[in-house]
Design a protein around this motif. Structure first.
Motif, PDB file in Angstrom:
ATOM      1  N   HIS A  17      -6.330   2.404 -10.310  1.00  0.00           N
ATOM      2  CA  HIS A  17      -7.108   2.251  -9.072  1.00  0.00           C
ATOM      3  C   HIS A  17      -6.128   1.946  -7.942  1.00  0.00           C
ATOM      4  N   VAL A  18      -6.074   2.828  -6.955  1.00  0.00           N
ATOM      5  CA  VAL A  18      -5.106   2.733  -5.863  1.00  0.00           C
ATOM      6  C   VAL A  18      -5.834   2.548  -4.538  1.00  0.00           C
ATOM      7  N   LEU A  19      -5.234   1.779  -3.641  1.00  0.00           N
ATOM      8  CA  LEU A  19      -5.707   1.652  -2.263  1.00  0.00           C
ATOM      9  C   LEU A  19      -4.736   2.394  -1.363  1.00  0.00           C
ATOM     10  N   VAL A  20      -5.263   3.196  -0.460  1.00  0.00           N
ATOM     11  CA  VAL A  20      -4.444   3.913   0.524  1.00  0.00           C
ATOM     12  C   VAL A  20      -4.807   3.340   1.885  1.00  0.00           C
ATOM     13  N   VAL A  21      -3.806   2.841   2.615  1.00  0.00           N
ATOM     14  CA  VAL A  21      -4.042   2.209   3.914  1.00  0.00           C
ATOM     15  C   VAL A  21      -3.159   2.859   4.976  1.00  0.00           C
ATOM     16  N   PRO A  22      -3.681   3.004   6.193  1.00  0.00           N
ATOM     17  CA  PRO A  22      -2.818   3.502   7.267  1.00  0.00           C
ATOM     18  C   PRO A  22      -1.851   2.405   7.710  1.00  0.00           C
ATOM     19  N   ARG A  23      -0.661   2.806   8.127  1.00  0.00           N
ATOM     20  CA  ARG A  23       0.300   1.825   8.641  1.00  0.00           C
ATOM     21  C   ARG A  23      -0.212   1.156   9.912  1.00  0.00           C
ATOM     22  N   THR A  24      -0.926   1.910  10.722  1.00  0.00           N
ATOM     23  CA  THR A  24      -1.494   1.365  11.947  1.00  0.00           C
ATOM     24  C   THR A  24      -2.694   0.499  11.580  1.00  0.00           C
ATOM     25  N   HIS A  25      -2.749  -0.702  12.121  1.00  0.00           N
ATOM     26  CA  HIS A  25      -3.878  -1.575  11.818  1.00  0.00           C
ATOM     27  C   HIS A  25      -5.121  -1.081  12.543  1.00  0.00           C
ATOM     28  N   VAL A  26      -6.079  -0.613  11.771  1.00  0.00           N
ATOM     29  CA  VAL A  26      -7.418  -0.305  12.259  1.00  0.00           C
ATOM     30  C   VAL A  26      -8.375  -0.871  11.224  1.00  0.00           C
ATOM     31  N   LEU A  76      -3.919  -9.124   5.555  1.00  0.00           N
ATOM     32  CA  LEU A  76      -3.296  -8.992   4.236  1.00  0.00           C
ATOM     33  C   LEU A  76      -2.632  -7.632   4.057  1.00  0.00           C
ATOM     34  N   PHE A  77      -3.309  -6.547   4.455  1.00  0.00           N
ATOM     35  CA  PHE A  77      -2.722  -5.227   4.255  1.00  0.00           C
ATOM     36  C   PHE A  77      -1.563  -4.969   5.204  1.00  0.00           C
ATOM     37  N   PRO A 123     -10.339  -6.577   6.363  1.00  0.00           N
ATOM     38  CA  PRO A 123     -10.696  -5.797   7.542  1.00  0.00           C
ATOM     39  C   PRO A 123      -9.539  -4.921   8.046  1.00  0.00           C
ATOM     40  N   HIS A 124      -9.106  -4.015   7.189  1.00  0.00           N
ATOM     41  CA  HIS A 124      -8.084  -3.013   7.504  1.00  0.00           C
ATOM     42  C   HIS A 124      -8.534  -1.782   6.727  1.00  0.00           C
ATOM     43  N   LEU A 125      -8.667  -0.652   7.389  1.00  0.00           N
ATOM     44  CA  LEU A 125      -9.132   0.557   6.719  1.00  0.00           C
ATOM     45  C   LEU A 125      -8.367   0.767   5.418  1.00  0.00           C
ATOM     46  N   HIS A 126      -9.102   0.991   4.342  1.00  0.00           N
ATOM     47  CA  HIS A 126      -8.477   1.322   3.065  1.00  0.00           C
ATOM     48  C   HIS A 126      -9.409   2.212   2.274  1.00  0.00           C
ATOM     49  N   VAL A 127      -8.805   3.181   1.614  1.00  0.00           N
ATOM     50  CA  VAL A 127      -9.550   4.127   0.801  1.00  0.00           C
ATOM     51  C   VAL A 127      -9.233   3.832  -0.656  1.00  0.00           C
ATOM     52  N   HIS A 128     -10.280   3.651  -1.451  1.00  0.00           N
ATOM     53  CA  HIS A 128     -10.138   3.422  -2.885  1.00  0.00           C
ATOM     54  C   HIS A 128     -10.048   4.771  -3.583  1.00  0.00           C
ATOM     55  N   VAL A 129      -9.067   4.917  -4.445  1.00  0.00           N
ATOM     56  CA  VAL A 129      -8.965   6.093  -5.306  1.00  0.00           C
ATOM     57  C   VAL A 129      -8.992   5.563  -6.738  1.00  0.00           C
ATOM     58  N   VAL A 130     -10.078   5.872  -7.431  1.00  0.00           N
ATOM     59  CA  VAL A 130     -10.309   5.312  -8.762  1.00  0.00           C
ATOM     60  C   VAL A 130     -10.357   6.444  -9.788  1.00  0.00           C
ATOM     61  N   PRO A 131      -9.519   6.379 -10.817  1.00  0.00           N
ATOM     62  CA  PRO A 131      -9.602   7.412 -11.855  1.00  0.00           C
ATOM     63  C   PRO A 131     -10.917   7.296 -12.615  1.00  0.00           C
ATOM     64  N   ARG A 132     -11.510   8.445 -12.942  1.00  0.00           N
ATOM     65  CA  ARG A 132     -12.788   8.452 -13.649  1.00  0.00           C
ATOM     66  C   ARG A 132     -12.714   9.369 -14.858  1.00  0.00           C
ATOM     67  N   ASN A 133     -13.440   8.992 -15.873  1.00  0.00           N
ATOM     68  CA  ASN A 133     -13.629   9.805 -17.068  1.00  0.00           C
ATOM     69  C   ASN A 133     -15.084   9.701 -17.467  1.00  0.00           C
ATOM     70  N   ARG A 134     -15.581  10.711 -18.123  1.00  0.00           N
ATOM     71  CA  ARG A 134     -16.966  10.672 -18.582  1.00  0.00           C
ATOM     72  C   ARG A 134     -17.161   9.472 -19.515  1.00  0.00           C
TER      73      ARG A 134
END
Length: 145
Positions: free
Chosen positions: A43-52, A10-11, A99-110
Protein backbone atom coordinates in the motif's frame (compact mmCIF):
# COMPACT_ATOMS: atom_id res chain seq x y z
CA UNK A 1 10.14 23.73 -9.83
CA UNK A 2 9.42 25.64 -6.66
CA UNK A 3 8.82 23.49 -3.62
CA UNK A 4 6.26 24.74 -1.20
CA UNK A 5 5.80 23.11 2.14
CA UNK A 6 4.41 23.62 5.58
CA UNK A 7 6.65 22.75 8.52
CA UNK A 8 3.72 21.39 10.55
CA UNK A 9 2.55 19.06 7.76
CA UNK A 10 3.55 15.42 8.23
CA UNK A 11 3.81 14.77 4.49
CA UNK A 12 5.86 17.94 3.95
CA UNK A 13 8.20 16.56 6.63
CA UNK A 14 8.37 13.28 4.68
CA UNK A 15 9.21 15.23 1.51
CA UNK A 16 12.05 17.12 3.21
CA UNK A 17 13.43 13.94 4.79
CA UNK A 18 12.61 14.96 8.36
CA UNK A 19 10.35 11.93 8.79
CA UNK A 20 11.82 8.64 7.59
CA UNK A 21 9.73 6.49 5.26
CA UNK A 22 10.26 3.65 2.82
CA UNK A 23 10.45 5.55 -0.48
CA UNK A 24 9.38 3.98 -3.74
CA UNK A 25 9.54 7.08 -5.95
CA UNK A 26 10.95 10.56 -5.57
CA UNK A 27 11.23 13.22 -8.24
CA UNK A 28 10.53 16.92 -8.82
CA UNK A 29 6.74 16.36 -8.93
CA UNK A 30 5.92 13.71 -6.34
CA UNK A 31 7.08 11.47 -3.57
CA UNK A 32 5.66 7.97 -3.09
CA UNK A 33 6.22 5.84 -0.01
CA UNK A 34 4.79 2.87 1.85
CA UNK A 35 1.81 3.66 4.08
CA UNK A 36 2.85 2.99 7.69
CA UNK A 37 -0.55 1.32 8.34
CA UNK A 38 -1.22 -0.51 5.06
CA UNK A 39 -4.44 -2.20 4.08
CA UNK A 40 -2.14 -4.78 2.45
CA UNK A 41 1.62 -4.95 2.05
CA UNK A 42 2.56 -2.73 -0.87
CA UNK A 43 0.00 0.00 0.00
CA UNK A 44 1.67 3.19 -1.24
CA UNK A 45 0.85 6.88 -0.78
CA UNK A 46 1.68 9.28 -3.62
CA UNK A 47 1.93 12.94 -2.60
CA UNK A 48 2.75 16.07 -4.59
CA UNK A 49 5.86 17.95 -3.49
CA UNK A 50 3.83 21.15 -3.47
CA UNK A 51 1.71 21.41 -0.34
CA UNK A 52 -1.94 21.36 -1.33
CA UNK A 53 -4.69 19.97 0.86
CA UNK A 54 -7.07 18.55 -1.74
CA UNK A 55 -7.26 17.52 -5.38
CA UNK A 56 -9.16 20.70 -6.21
CA UNK A 57 -6.26 22.74 -4.78
CA UNK A 58 -3.68 21.08 -7.07
CA UNK A 59 -2.53 23.64 -9.66
CA UNK A 60 -3.73 22.78 -13.15
CA UNK A 61 -0.18 22.49 -14.51
CA UNK A 62 0.60 19.77 -11.94
CA UNK A 63 -2.50 17.61 -12.47
CA UNK A 64 -1.11 15.74 -15.49
CA UNK A 65 2.42 15.26 -14.16
CA UNK A 66 1.16 14.21 -10.72
CA UNK A 67 -1.26 11.64 -12.09
CA UNK A 68 1.45 10.31 -14.43
CA UNK A 69 3.33 9.43 -11.23
CA UNK A 70 0.21 7.88 -9.72
CA UNK A 71 -0.18 5.77 -12.88
CA UNK A 72 3.48 4.68 -12.78
CA UNK A 73 3.26 3.76 -9.09
CA UNK A 74 0.02 1.86 -9.69
CA UNK A 75 1.66 -0.27 -12.39
CA UNK A 76 4.70 -0.85 -10.15
CA UNK A 77 2.59 -1.83 -7.13
CA UNK A 78 0.63 -4.34 -9.20
CA UNK A 79 3.80 -5.80 -10.75
CA UNK A 80 5.94 -5.68 -7.61
CA UNK A 81 3.30 -7.26 -5.41
CA UNK A 82 2.10 -9.73 -8.06
CA UNK A 83 -1.37 -8.28 -7.56
CA UNK A 84 -4.32 -8.96 -9.83
CA UNK A 85 -5.28 -5.26 -9.68
CA UNK A 86 -5.35 -2.26 -7.41
CA UNK A 87 -7.55 0.23 -5.60
CA UNK A 88 -6.60 3.86 -6.25
CA UNK A 89 -8.30 6.57 -4.18
CA UNK A 90 -7.97 9.99 -2.58
CA UNK A 91 -10.03 11.62 0.14
CA UNK A 92 -10.82 15.34 0.02
CA UNK A 93 -11.14 16.74 3.56
CA UNK A 94 -13.54 14.10 4.94
CA UNK A 95 -11.56 11.05 6.14
CA UNK A 96 -8.30 12.73 5.11
CA UNK A 97 -6.01 11.91 8.04
CA UNK A 98 -3.24 14.26 6.85
CA UNK A 99 -4.35 17.54 5.22
CA UNK A 100 -1.98 17.16 2.25
CA UNK A 101 -3.24 15.65 -1.00
CA UNK A 102 -2.33 11.97 -1.16
CA UNK A 103 -3.43 9.15 -3.39
CA UNK A 104 -3.64 5.63 -1.98
CA UNK A 105 -2.48 2.84 -4.26
CA UNK A 106 -3.45 -0.50 -2.75
CA UNK A 107 -2.65 -3.87 -4.31
CA UNK A 108 -5.75 -6.05 -4.70
CA UNK A 109 -6.40 -9.71 -5.33
CA UNK A 110 -9.65 -11.59 -5.58
CA UNK A 111 -10.97 -12.72 -2.21
CA UNK A 112 -8.48 -10.49 -0.36
CA UNK A 113 -11.11 -9.55 2.22
CA UNK A 114 -12.00 -6.06 1.00
CA UNK A 115 -15.52 -5.64 -0.27
CA UNK A 116 -15.81 -2.89 -2.88
CA UNK A 117 -15.74 0.49 -1.26
CA UNK A 118 -15.30 0.83 2.50
CA UNK A 119 -18.73 2.36 3.11
CA UNK A 120 -22.34 1.33 2.50
CA UNK A 121 -23.71 1.85 -0.99
CA UNK A 122 -27.12 3.37 -1.70
CA UNK A 123 -29.56 3.87 -4.58
CA UNK A 124 -31.44 6.83 -6.00
CA UNK A 125 -35.11 6.88 -4.99
CA UNK A 126 -36.16 7.02 -8.63
CA UNK A 127 -35.02 8.13 -12.07
CA UNK A 128 -36.15 11.73 -11.41
CA UNK A 129 -33.90 11.99 -8.36
CA UNK A 130 -30.93 10.65 -10.36
CA UNK A 131 -31.68 13.10 -13.21
CA UNK A 132 -31.87 16.01 -10.75
CA UNK A 133 -28.56 15.00 -9.17
CA UNK A 134 -26.85 14.78 -12.57
CA UNK A 135 -28.27 18.20 -13.53
CA UNK A 136 -26.91 19.80 -10.34
CA UNK A 137 -23.43 18.46 -11.08
CA UNK A 138 -23.58 19.55 -14.74
CA UNK A 139 -24.59 23.05 -13.60
CA UNK A 140 -21.67 23.17 -11.17
CA UNK A 141 -19.32 22.14 -14.01
CA UNK A 142 -20.66 24.98 -16.20
CA UNK A 143 -20.20 27.43 -13.32
CA UNK A 144 -16.52 26.48 -12.98
CA UNK A 145 -15.77 26.87 -16.70
Amino acid sequence: MERQGRPECLFCQVITGEVPVHLVLEDEVAVAFLDHRPLFHGHVLVVPRTHVETLTDLPEDLVGPFFERVREVTAAVEAGMAAAGSFVAANNRVSQSVPHLHVHVVPRNRKDGLRGFFWPRTRYGDDAQAADTAARIREALRSES
